[in-house]
Scaffold this motif. Structure first.
Motif, PDB file in Angstrom:
ATOM      1  N   GLU A 250     -13.576  -7.516 -18.495  1.00 52.19           N
ATOM      2  CA  GLU A 250     -14.506  -8.169 -17.571  1.00 52.19           C
ATOM      3  C   GLU A 250     -13.791  -9.124 -16.619  1.00 52.19           C
ATOM      4  OE1 GLU A 250     -17.162 -10.105 -20.241  1.00 52.19           O
ATOM      5  OE2 GLU A 250     -17.883  -8.228 -21.148  1.00 52.19           O
ATOM      6  N   TYR A 251     -12.469  -9.167 -16.688  1.00 53.84           N
ATOM      7  CA  TYR A 251     -11.676 -10.074 -15.848  1.00 53.84           C
ATOM      8  C   TYR A 251     -11.828  -9.708 -14.380  1.00 53.84           C
ATOM      9  CZ  TYR A 251      -7.597 -13.064 -14.810  1.00 53.84           C
ATOM     10  OH  TYR A 251      -6.745 -14.042 -14.348  1.00 53.84           O
ATOM     11  N   VAL A 252     -11.924 -10.706 -13.520  1.00 56.78           N
ATOM     12  CA  VAL A 252     -12.084 -10.470 -12.087  1.00 56.78           C
ATOM     13  C   VAL A 252     -10.733 -10.102 -11.481  1.00 56.78           C
ATOM     14  CG1 VAL A 252     -12.769 -11.450  -9.873  1.00 56.78           C
ATOM     15  CG2 VAL A 252     -14.029 -12.062 -11.957  1.00 56.78           C
TER      16      VAL A 252
ATOM     17  N   LEU B 215       2.330  -4.426  -4.857  1.00 59.21           N
ATOM     18  CA  LEU B 215       2.037  -5.848  -5.008  1.00 59.21           C
ATOM     19  C   LEU B 215       0.798  -6.009  -5.883  1.00 59.21           C
ATOM     20  CD1 LEU B 215       2.120  -8.925  -4.261  1.00 59.21           C
ATOM     21  CD2 LEU B 215       0.802  -8.321  -2.194  1.00 59.21           C
ATOM     22  N   ILE B 216       0.922  -6.795  -6.961  1.00 55.66           N
ATOM     23  CA  ILE B 216      -0.198  -7.075  -7.847  1.00 55.66           C
ATOM     24  C   ILE B 216      -0.397  -8.579  -7.893  1.00 55.66           C
ATOM     25  CG2 ILE B 216      -1.109  -6.859 -10.190  1.00 55.66           C
ATOM     26  CD1 ILE B 216       0.667  -4.392 -10.531  1.00 55.66           C
ATOM     27  N   THR B 217      -1.606  -9.034  -7.579  1.00 58.23           N
ATOM     28  CA  THR B 217      -1.892 -10.461  -7.576  1.00 58.23           C
ATOM     29  C   THR B 217      -3.024 -10.767  -8.551  1.00 58.23           C
ATOM     30  OG1 THR B 217      -3.406 -10.179  -5.706  1.00 58.23           O
ATOM     31  CG2 THR B 217      -1.146 -10.782  -5.189  1.00 58.23           C
ATOM     32  N   ASP B 218      -2.902 -11.890  -9.225  1.00 62.03           N
ATOM     33  CA  ASP B 218      -3.868 -12.307 -10.235  1.00 62.03           C
ATOM     34  C   ASP B 218      -4.425 -13.676  -9.850  1.00 62.03           C
ATOM     35  OD1 ASP B 218      -5.149 -13.437 -12.436  1.00 62.03           O
ATOM     36  OD2 ASP B 218      -3.686 -12.720 -13.894  1.00 62.03           O
TER      37      ASP B 218
ATOM     38  N   ALA C 234      -7.218  -5.354  -6.324  1.00 61.76           N
ATOM     39  CA  ALA C 234      -6.559  -4.120  -6.763  1.00 61.76           C
ATOM     40  C   ALA C 234      -5.121  -4.140  -6.252  1.00 61.76           C
ATOM     41  CB  ALA C 234      -7.302  -2.898  -6.230  1.00 61.76           C
ATOM     42  N   PRO C 235      -4.227  -3.376  -6.871  1.00 59.69           N
ATOM     43  CA  PRO C 235      -2.843  -3.316  -6.397  1.00 59.69           C
ATOM     44  C   PRO C 235      -2.761  -2.861  -4.946  1.00 59.69           C
ATOM     45  CG  PRO C 235      -3.041  -2.325  -8.572  1.00 59.69           C
ATOM     46  CD  PRO C 235      -4.440  -2.561  -8.091  1.00 59.69           C
ATOM     47  N   ILE C 236      -1.777  -3.396  -4.224  1.00 62.48           N
ATOM     48  CA  ILE C 236      -1.532  -3.034  -2.833  1.00 62.48           C
ATOM     49  C   ILE C 236      -0.244  -2.218  -2.782  1.00 62.48           C
ATOM     50  CG2 ILE C 236      -1.054  -3.941  -0.519  1.00 62.48           C
ATOM     51  CD1 ILE C 236      -2.668  -6.428  -1.330  1.00 62.48           C
TER      52      ILE C 236
END
Length: 287
Positions: free
Chosen positions: A74-76, A197-200, A210-212
């Motif tokens: 359920e993580y955004v 690129l993955i951002t949290d 979502a990944p770029i």
């Protein structure tokens, strides 16, 4: 006065829990729960305190991991492991450094809880199959099968080319310099064509959900951050490898890079402030 084995092995126990959970705060909770159980143990009946404590921590971490697996669904946006500030000394133990790297921890996230526990205990800490079996409530034969599946799974997903620490440092320095100056061309030159690129942000800080993919898009996104905020970059050691700390208008973020064949293939940016509370002093890791 004889030191309590829990205190003596605390760094090891924290490292086990952190590698199983990918979260330092959850690892600390597991250690607290494990300490309470250890306090009730008749020490005269414990022949190998270290092995006994690893079993306690493993069981508690497995319980926590099964609960977290549901909540992470359920993580955004994208979920990344909690970055840890580490000393350069951690990198001297190559196997330990690789096992706590952001790249490895993201691969471990794709394993089921039991597979992850078995992989960490066997491949990183070289715990005998029999002890692992006792810790997770399986037979030794079952543990061997789980270990084999987990090894194959990780091998298929981990970075294929290992680079030296000096090469990693050079690439990180070049990347941070390009990011600081907003040089789009420099950013593109230091990254591979198929970079991801993955951002949290955890739904708290601005981040892509979502990944770029692709060097042009990733470079444009990164360069935009420089133009939209006051950016400061600092080279640091995170999770046993050279990395960067970014301060955007005074708000911290971390960036970890996977380097293959001299170019960056993965960029992991953690912006969720709840995961950035441990950047003041190095974590004590051991195996």
């Amino acid at each position: 006065m004889i030191d309590d084995p829990f205190v003596t092995h605390r760094s090891l126990l924290f490292t086990v829990a952190y590698q199983m959970l990918g979260s330092a705060s959850d690892a600390e909770d597991v250690l607290q729960e494990s300490w309470l159980r250890w306090a009730d143990v008749d020490r005269s009946q414990v022949r190998d305190p270290q092995a006994y404590l690893v079993r306690i921590v493993t069981r508690q971490a497995l319980n926590r991991l099964r609960t977290l697996s549901r909540s992470r669904e359920e993580y955004v946006g994208e979920w990344l492991p909690e970055p840890l500030l580490t000393s350069p000394d951690v990198a001297e133990d190559v196997e330990l450094a690789e096992s706590v790297s952001m790249a490895m921890l993201t691969v471990l996230e794709t394993l089921g809880p039991t597979e992850r526990a078995v992989f960490v205990l066997r491949e990183v800490f070289d715990v005998p199959y029999g002890e692992i079996a006792e810790a997770i409530g399986k037979t030794s034969a079952a543990v061997r099968q789980i270990a084999r599946r987990a090894r194959d799974h990780v091998a298929a997903r981990r970075p294929r080319v290992q680079v030296s620490r000096s090469e990693q440092q050079a690439v990180v320095a070049r990347f941070l310099r390009a990011l600081q100056t907003g040089q789009l061309r420099e950013l593109m030159e230091v990254m591979a064509p198929d970079v991801v690129l993955i951002t949290d942000g955890g739904g708290i800080a601005a981040a892509a959900l979502a990944p770029i993919h692709g060097v042009e898009t990733v470079a444009a996104v990164l360069a935009r951050a420089n133009r939209s905020a006051l950016l400061e970059t600092t080279a640091v050691w995170l999770n046993g490898e050279p990395a960067g700390r970014l301060d955007l208008d005074g708000e911290p973020s971390t960036v970890s890079l996977v380097v293959e064949d001299g170019r960056i293939t993965r960029v992991y940016v953690v912006r969720n402030p709840q995961k950035l509370t441990r950047l003041d002093r190095p974590a004590e890791l051991a195996r």
